[in-house]
Design a protein around this motif. Structure first.
Motif, PDB file in Angstrom:
ATOM      1  N   ILE A   8     -13.208  61.003  48.583  1.00  0.00           N
ATOM      2  CA  ILE A   8     -13.000  60.497  49.941  1.00  0.00           C
ATOM      3  C   ILE A   8     -12.893  58.983  49.878  1.00  0.00           C
ATOM      4  CG2 ILE A   8     -14.020  60.291  52.238  1.00  0.00           C
ATOM      5  CD1 ILE A   8     -15.232  62.975  51.926  1.00  0.00           C
ATOM      6  N   TYR A  34      -5.286  54.546  57.687  1.00  0.00           N
ATOM      7  CA  TYR A  34      -5.798  55.766  58.297  1.00  0.00           C
ATOM      8  C   TYR A  34      -4.676  56.517  58.992  1.00  0.00           C
ATOM      9  CZ  TYR A  34     -10.163  53.397  57.397  1.00  0.00           C
ATOM     10  OH  TYR A  34     -11.201  52.751  56.772  1.00  0.00           O
ATOM     11  N   TYR A 211     -14.111  54.686  61.534  1.00  0.00           N
ATOM     12  CA  TYR A 211     -12.891  55.249  60.961  1.00  0.00           C
ATOM     13  C   TYR A 211     -11.762  54.225  60.839  1.00  0.00           C
ATOM     14  CZ  TYR A 211      -8.594  57.879  60.588  1.00  0.00           C
ATOM     15  OH  TYR A 211      -7.364  58.305  60.192  1.00  0.00           O
ATOM     16  N   ASN A 212     -11.584  53.421  61.880  1.00  0.00           N
ATOM     17  CA  ASN A 212     -10.524  52.416  61.809  1.00  0.00           C
ATOM     18  C   ASN A 212     -10.872  51.228  62.694  1.00  0.00           C
ATOM     19  OD1 ASN A 212      -9.814  52.998  64.488  1.00  0.00           O
ATOM     20  ND2 ASN A 212      -8.247  54.477  63.888  1.00  0.00           N
ATOM     21  N   SER A 282     -17.246  63.097  57.909  1.00  0.00           N
ATOM     22  CA  SER A 282     -15.858  63.099  57.458  1.00  0.00           C
ATOM     23  C   SER A 282     -15.064  64.191  58.164  1.00  0.00           C
ATOM     24  CB  SER A 282     -15.781  63.291  55.941  1.00  0.00           C
ATOM     25  OG  SER A 282     -16.127  64.623  55.585  1.00  0.00           O
ATOM     26  N   ASP A 285     -10.873  64.931  54.881  1.00  0.00           N
ATOM     27  CA  ASP A 285     -11.046  64.062  53.711  1.00  0.00           C
ATOM     28  C   ASP A 285     -10.985  62.576  54.051  1.00  0.00           C
ATOM     29  OD1 ASP A 285     -11.241  66.374  52.215  1.00  0.00           O
ATOM     30  OD2 ASP A 285      -9.145  66.339  51.593  1.00  0.00           O
ATOM     31  N   GLU A 286     -11.317  62.239  55.286  1.00  0.00           N
ATOM     32  CA  GLU A 286     -11.425  60.842  55.694  1.00  0.00           C
ATOM     33  C   GLU A 286     -12.835  60.595  56.216  1.00  0.00           C
ATOM     34  OE1 GLU A 286      -9.097  58.609  55.404  1.00  0.00           O
ATOM     35  OE2 GLU A 286      -7.108  59.492  55.714  1.00  0.00           O
TER      36      GLU A 286
END
Length: 314
Positions: A8, A34, A211-212, A282, A285-286
């Motif tokens: 990951i 992302y 996440y971003n 997650s 897979d992020e």
């Protein structure tokens, strides 16, 4: 980072520290791009795509969330929702599937009220740093996490000589909001920032990675305020060991993670060692959220302190 035999993405750049009085905020930036499209609670409520309500039979520790969007809704651990019968915080980061209504696990942050006030709305705050980590520590120690949260909120009031009529965490925040604004001016968000590591009085307290950058931007001020709520100015002269911080972030790649049951679409993983604990979430897979806390003082023994690795105390 390898979790369940899958790699990951976790490649974090540590940026220039921002310092004010006894506190430093170290911006964190991801080196990867992302691809997921996630809806935040703030955006979902603004667009009328998300509804938050009491369950048909109201209970303290469960509420109902409807996601009418075509993308997953992300709720963040410690995120506060105000109104209805009691103010609540989300107990764990989760993803609610599109076009789905789901009951979620929450905790009360207003002990002295159980009567309908108005429709739920998003708070300006998330649970303070100490409340989040004692909640997590209590859960793992098989203690009453709701009581730990109430005790932590009460301690906030005692430490700040403030009393809310309903023991509401948000009112403790409101009480200190103006005094915290000077700190926030010093901790400006930087381009591409997706997280922050916080140092107080020369000690690393924790970090948050989202996440971003777009999602982090919504929580930047909330995260910093959550640390400021427990901030006591003791040492304004301290050295920031950037090599130690980079080592800590690199070590986060090799933490021993254990998979736990998830409430929504996400995968949840816990980690814990002698000095720290936290959660990684997650999806496809992020990494969507990663929170890291130093343990409450009462959980760290003298022997543990002697063995504390580089990067924990600066």
């Amino acid at each position: 980072m390898i979790i369940e035999d899958k790699e990951i993405g976790f490649d974090i750049e540590v940026l220039k520290p921002q310092v004010h009085e006894n506190m430093a905020a170290i911006p964190l930036k991801s080196k990867i791009s992302y691809r997921l499209d996630l809806l935040t609670l703030k955006k979902g409520l603004e667009l009328g795509l998300v509804e938050v309500k009491e369950c048909e039979q109201s209970t303290v520790n469960t509420i109902k969330v409807t996601n009418n969007a075509v993308t997953p809704l992300i709720l963040i651990d410690g995120e506060e929702i105000l109104g209805a019968n009691q103010n609540r915080i989300v107990n764990s980061t989760l993803l609610i599937a599109p076009k789905t209504t789901q009951a979620i696990s929450v905790s009360c942050t207003g002990h002295g009220r159980w009567e309908y006030k108005n429709e739920f709305k998003q708070s300006e705050y998330i649970a303070d740093f100490n409340t989040r980590r004692v909640k997590e520590f209590a859960k793992r120690s098989h203690q009453n996490s709701q009581q730990a949260i109430w005790d932590s909120i009460k301690s906030l009031e005692v430490e700040n000589s403030f009393k809310s009529p309903t023991s509401a965490m948000s009112e403790s925040y409101d009480n200190l909001k103006i005094s915290h604004n000077e700190f926030l001016k010093a901790f400006e968000i930087v381009d591409g920032q997706c997280g922050v590591l916080v140092i107080q009085n020369g000690e690393i307290k924790g970090f948050e990675i989202f996440y971003n950058p777009q999602i982090y931007k919504e929580y930047h001020e909330k995260v910093l305020r959550s640390y400021l709520m427990n901030n006591k100015v003791e040492n304004t002269l301290f050295t920031i060991d950037m090599d130690g911080i980079k080592s800590l972030m690199n070590n986060a790649n090799i933490l021993a993670f254990n998979k736990k049951d998830s409430e929504g679409m996400e995968y949840k993983f816990e980690f814990e060692d002698d000095f720290s604990l936290g959660n990684l979430y997650s999806y496809e897979d992020e990494i969507i959220h990663f929170s890291y806390f130093t343990k409450p003082d009462e959980s760290i023994t003298d022997d543990t302190n002697e063995q504390m690795p580089v990067g924990y105390v600066l």
